[in-house]
Design an enzyme around this catalytic site. Structure first.
Site, PDB file in Angstrom:
ATOM      1  N   ARG A 226       0.811  -1.231   0.000  1.00 44.81           N
ATOM      2  CA  ARG A 226       0.000   0.000   0.000  1.00 44.81           C
ATOM      3  C   ARG A 226       0.837   1.270   0.000  1.00 44.81           C
ATOM      4  O   ARG A 226       0.410   2.322   0.451  1.00 44.81           O
ATOM      5  CB  ARG A 226      -0.968   0.027   1.183  1.00 44.81           C
TER       6      ARG A 226
ATOM      7  N   LYS B 261       1.799  11.189 -11.711  1.00 47.32           N
ATOM      8  CA  LYS B 261       0.974  10.245 -12.475  1.00 47.32           C
ATOM      9  C   LYS B 261       1.781   8.983 -12.682  1.00 47.32           C
ATOM     10  O   LYS B 261       2.885   9.027 -13.242  1.00 47.32           O
ATOM     11  CB  LYS B 261       0.601  10.820 -13.843  1.00 47.32           C
TER      12      LYS B 261
ATOM     13  N   GLU C 257       7.220  18.615 -25.630  1.00 46.45           N
ATOM     14  CA  GLU C 257       6.561  18.945 -24.352  1.00 46.45           C
ATOM     15  C   GLU C 257       7.088  20.282 -23.813  1.00 46.45           C
ATOM     16  O   GLU C 257       6.359  21.030 -23.165  1.00 46.45           O
ATOM     17  CB  GLU C 257       6.774  17.827 -23.318  1.00 46.45           C
TER      18      GLU C 257
ATOM     19  N   LYS D 106       5.100  22.987 -14.970  1.00 51.99           N
ATOM     20  CA  LYS D 106       4.311  21.784 -14.656  1.00 51.99           C
ATOM     21  C   LYS D 106       3.997  21.732 -13.162  1.00 51.99           C
ATOM     22  O   LYS D 106       2.878  21.414 -12.764  1.00 51.99           O
ATOM     23  CB  LYS D 106       5.023  20.501 -15.104  1.00 51.99           C
TER      24      LYS D 106
ATOM     25  N   GLU E 112      -6.096  16.252 -11.428  1.00 51.54           N
ATOM     26  CA  GLU E 112      -6.683  16.550 -12.735  1.00 51.54           C
ATOM     27  C   GLU E 112      -8.205  16.617 -12.719  1.00 51.54           C
ATOM     28  O   GLU E 112      -8.881  15.988 -13.532  1.00 51.54           O
ATOM     29  CB  GLU E 112      -6.213  15.508 -13.773  1.00 51.54           C
TER      30      GLU E 112
ATOM     31  N   ARG F 223      -5.470  20.902 -14.479  1.00 49.82           N
ATOM     32  CA  ARG F 223      -4.321  20.104 -14.952  1.00 49.82           C
ATOM     33  C   ARG F 223      -4.486  19.651 -16.406  1.00 49.82           C
ATOM     34  O   ARG F 223      -3.521  19.327 -17.080  1.00 49.82           O
ATOM     35  CB  ARG F 223      -4.099  18.899 -14.016  1.00 49.82           C
TER      36      ARG F 223
ATOM     37  N   ASN G 153      -2.562  18.762 -21.333  1.00 46.12           N
ATOM     38  CA  ASN G 153      -2.846  17.875 -22.464  1.00 46.12           C
ATOM     39  C   ASN G 153      -2.975  18.649 -23.778  1.00 46.12           C
ATOM     40  O   ASN G 153      -3.459  18.104 -24.775  1.00 46.12           O
ATOM     41  CB  ASN G 153      -4.128  17.081 -22.204  1.00 46.12           C
TER      42      ASN G 153
ATOM     43  N   HIS H 235      -2.478  16.942 -27.105  1.00 47.94           N
ATOM     44  CA  HIS H 235      -2.482  15.493 -26.876  1.00 47.94           C
ATOM     45  C   HIS H 235      -3.727  14.803 -27.441  1.00 47.94           C
ATOM     46  O   HIS H 235      -3.700  13.605 -27.686  1.00 47.94           O
ATOM     47  CB  HIS H 235      -2.357  15.185 -25.377  1.00 47.94           C
TER      48      HIS H 235
ATOM     49  N   HIS I 101      -2.680  11.724 -29.350  1.00 45.48           N
ATOM     50  CA  HIS I 101      -2.997  10.346 -28.930  1.00 45.48           C
ATOM     51  C   HIS I 101      -3.653   9.569 -30.062  1.00 45.48           C
ATOM     52  O   HIS I 101      -3.377   8.380 -30.257  1.00 45.48           O
ATOM     53  CB  HIS I 101      -3.946  10.358 -27.722  1.00 45.48           C
TER      54      HIS I 101
ATOM     55  N   HIS J 162       5.957   9.576 -28.780  1.00 46.79           N
ATOM     56  CA  HIS J 162       4.865  10.358 -28.190  1.00 46.79           C
ATOM     57  C   HIS J 162       5.012  11.861 -28.491  1.00 46.79           C
ATOM     58  O   HIS J 162       4.078  12.514 -28.965  1.00 46.79           O
ATOM     59  CB  HIS J 162       4.852  10.096 -26.680  1.00 46.79           C
TER      60      HIS J 162
HETATM   61  P1  NAD Z   1      11.331   5.643 -22.541  1.00 50.32           P
HETATM   62  O1  NAD Z   1      11.264   5.591 -21.085  1.00 50.32           O
HETATM   63  O2  NAD Z   1      10.844   4.461 -23.306  1.00 50.32           O
HETATM   64  O3  NAD Z   1      12.841   5.936 -22.975  1.00 50.32           O
HETATM   65  C1  NAD Z   1      13.144   6.016 -24.351  1.00 50.32           C
HETATM   66  C2  NAD Z   1      14.401   5.241 -24.699  1.00 50.32           C
HETATM   67  O4  NAD Z   1      15.534   5.973 -24.266  1.00 50.32           O
HETATM   68  C3  NAD Z   1      14.500   3.879 -24.050  1.00 50.32           C
HETATM   69  O5  NAD Z   1      14.969   2.983 -25.018  1.00 50.32           O
HETATM   70  C4  NAD Z   1      15.532   4.082 -22.946  1.00 50.32           C
HETATM   71  O6  NAD Z   1      16.255   2.934 -22.638  1.00 50.32           O
HETATM   72  C5  NAD Z   1      16.428   5.119 -23.564  1.00 50.32           C
HETATM   73  N1  NAD Z   1      17.130   5.974 -22.614  1.00 50.32           N
HETATM   74  C6  NAD Z   1      16.605   6.577 -21.530  1.00 50.32           C
HETATM   75  N2  NAD Z   1      17.477   7.402 -20.987  1.00 50.32           N
HETATM   76  C7  NAD Z   1      18.622   7.297 -21.706  1.00 50.32           C
HETATM   77  C8  NAD Z   1      19.881   7.923 -21.641  1.00 50.32           C
HETATM   78  N3  NAD Z   1      20.147   8.871 -20.746  1.00 50.32           N
HETATM   79  N4  NAD Z   1      20.831   7.546 -22.533  1.00 50.32           N
HETATM   80  C9  NAD Z   1      20.540   6.629 -23.487  1.00 50.32           C
HETATM   81  N5  NAD Z   1      19.342   6.036 -23.629  1.00 50.32           N
HETATM   82  C10 NAD Z   1      18.403   6.371 -22.744  1.00 50.32           C
HETATM   83  O7  NAD Z   1      10.550   6.906 -23.147  1.00 50.32           O
HETATM   84  P2  NAD Z   1      10.139   8.312 -22.521  1.00 50.32           P
HETATM   85  O8  NAD Z   1       9.832   9.148 -23.692  1.00 50.32           O
HETATM   86  O9  NAD Z   1      11.105   8.792 -21.525  1.00 50.32           O
HETATM   87  O10 NAD Z   1       8.802   7.966 -21.733  1.00 50.32           O
HETATM   88  C11 NAD Z   1       7.639   7.548 -22.404  1.00 50.32           C
HETATM   89  C12 NAD Z   1       6.638   7.086 -21.374  1.00 50.32           C
HETATM   90  O11 NAD Z   1       6.337   8.159 -20.498  1.00 50.32           O
HETATM   91  C13 NAD Z   1       5.316   6.615 -21.951  1.00 50.32           C
HETATM   92  O12 NAD Z   1       4.980   5.379 -21.382  1.00 50.32           O
HETATM   93  C14 NAD Z   1       4.317   7.681 -21.511  1.00 50.32           C
HETATM   94  O13 NAD Z   1       3.018   7.161 -21.324  1.00 50.32           O
HETATM   95  C15 NAD Z   1       4.947   8.154 -20.230  1.00 50.32           C
HETATM   96  N6  NAD Z   1       4.553   9.515 -19.819  1.00 50.32           N
HETATM   97  C16 NAD Z   1       4.138   9.673 -18.541  1.00 50.32           C
HETATM   98  C17 NAD Z   1       3.787  10.935 -18.098  1.00 50.32           C
HETATM   99  C18 NAD Z   1       3.391  11.118 -16.655  1.00 50.32           C
HETATM  100  O14 NAD Z   1       2.953  12.231 -16.296  1.00 50.32           O
HETATM  101  N7  NAD Z   1       3.551  10.116 -15.823  1.00 50.32           N
HETATM  102  C19 NAD Z   1       3.879  12.040 -18.945  1.00 50.32           C
HETATM  103  C20 NAD Z   1       4.312  11.839 -20.240  1.00 50.32           C
HETATM  104  C21 NAD Z   1       4.657  10.567 -20.680  1.00 50.32           C
HETATM  105  N1  GLY Z   2       1.511  14.622 -18.687  1.00 54.97           N
HETATM  106  C1  GLY Z   2       0.316  15.260 -18.267  1.00 54.97           C
HETATM  107  C2  GLY Z   2       0.154  15.307 -16.783  1.00 54.97           C
HETATM  108  O1  GLY Z   2       1.038  14.972 -16.043  1.00 54.97           O
HETATM  109  O2  GLY Z   2      -0.875  15.687 -16.330  1.00 54.97           O
END
Ligand code: NAD
Ligand code: GLY
Length: 359
Positions: free
Chosen positions: A121, A143, A185, A227, A237, A241, A245, A248, A252, A265
């Protein structure tokens, strides 16, 4: 090093931004938590790049972490992967004072945060984001989620980290397309809240693409500050918040209709931001200079701005399935001028199709 505080009552935390922070991570973690043990979740590639540095930083404060390596890619954000991690946490006797550290991009951050939110938890967790997208977006705001076969991020929780440690040096090893995707972003923050920041991005695109250290510092600091302020006003949200988006809704749909293979993305969001601005203009919300400026900046930063060949009807249909749609009504963030946006809940589908058809 710059410190930004996210003020969320008893869930408040600091975001630390600077260079060489992984080398100092032992001290920076020990300032925030007193864990019974540390478990680091990461991808094998990232472990090979930064694992030794983090191990030795943690050893300076007497911490010897266990490592859990997760395969790369969006498919790791799954309940199956989370279940494997629960098995490992059980084997490691993780108690409520065990600390999870997410070392990686948004995939690692979202998955680790989700596991931290539900195991026993709730365990403390710390984000060490290593992609630009995760440094300016996903590591901030709490998130966390894994995907369901029917849609992204459908299973999750709002769960804030104890600290976010952003080491700008990690961007040096990031593939160029991932870096540019993160810039989408960054541009979004200028559009939704900060016209001076948008001007700065317009005037410094070459230095940004060259990852000039001063520019990167400003970019990450300003993005996290914008942010953070939005999250402070509306953590879960309920309304405000949603401005995060911007771009987006169409983004999406583009990702889903191209089966998450053709676009990162941020690339899909870049396209979405241009069409959202054109829609805003058609609806009389902003003047034509706004979409033109947004498109020009994104193109200077090497991002796509044109829709691929997709049926506008299918795009609109896909939007009604977006998890942010309520009763099939399409929610849209419209821009009124650079730095100001509005939330609209009932955009006429024919207006949307008109913009999408114009190509
Ligand atoms: P990712 O985490 O898949 O990383 C992209 C690639 O870069 C991977 O292959 C990783 O191994 C590589 N990598 C990472 N750091 C590196 C570094 N310093 N050097 C070399 N390679 C490196 O992609 P991302 O774009 O970081 O994240 C995408 C995810 O984030 C999605 O699942 C999306 O839904 C999520 N997301 C979440 C939020 C949130 O608010 N929680 C917001 C936006 C996106
Ligand atoms: N990435 C959008 C949010 O965190 O609300």
């Amino acid at each position: 090093m710059k410190t930004l505080n996210i003020d969320l009552d008893d869930r408040s935390y600091d975001i630390l931004i600077g260079t060489g922070l992984i080398e100092q991570a032992g001290r920076l973690i020990a300032e925030a938590v007193f864990p019974s043990q540390v478990v680091v979740l990461t991808h094998p590639t990232i472990k090979s790049l930064y694992g030794d540095k983090l191990d030795s930083a943690l050893s300076t404060v007497g911490m010897k972490p266990n490592w859990i390596e997760i395969p790369e890619g969006e498919s790791s954000k799954s309940l199956t992967q989370a279940a494997d991690i629960f098995d490992r946490l059980f084997e490691l006797n993780c108690d409520r004072k065990s600390l999870l550290v997410a070392l990686g991009g948004g995939v690692i951050g979202d998955l680790t945060g989700f596991v931290a939110a539900v195991w026993l938890r709730g365990l403390p967790f710390i984000q060490i984001p290593t992609t630009l997208l995760s440094q300016v977006d996903s590591s901030v705001g709490g998130k966390t989620a894994v995907n369901h076969p029917q849609g992204k991020n459908l299973i999750g929780a709002f769960y804030q980290p104890q600290r976010v440690i952003i080491d700008l040096d990690t961007l040096k090893t990031l593939p160029e397309n991932e870096f540019k995707a993160g810039l989408a972003e960054v541009v979004k923050y200028g559009i939704i809240e900060d016209p001076d920041f948008f001007d700065f991005l317009e005037n410094n695109s070459a230095a940004i693409l060259a990852q000039d250290p001063a520019c990167m510092e400003r970019i990450v600091q300003t993005s996290c500050a914008v942010k953070g302020q939005v999250v402070e006003k509306d953590e879960t949200e309920s309304n405000h918040r949603m401005i995060l988006n911007y771009g987006h809704t169409i983004g999406h749909a583009v990702e889903a209709l191209t089966h998450y293979t053709d676009y990162l993305h941020g690339e899909a969001v870049a396209i979405g931001m241009v069409y959202a601005a054109r829609l805003s203009c058609n609806l009389g919300k902003c003047d034509p200079g706004v979409p033109t400026r947004i498109q020009a900046l994104l193109e200077k930063l090497g991002l796509p701005t044109t829709l691929p060949k997709l049926d506008p009807d299918e795009i609109v249909e896909s939007m009604t399935h977006d998890k942010k749609a309520v009763q099939k009504k399409i929610r849209f963030i419209l821009v009124t001028q650079i730095g100001t946006v509005e939330i609209h809940n009932d955009i006429p589908p024919h207006e949307l199709k008109k913009v999408l058809q114009a190509g």
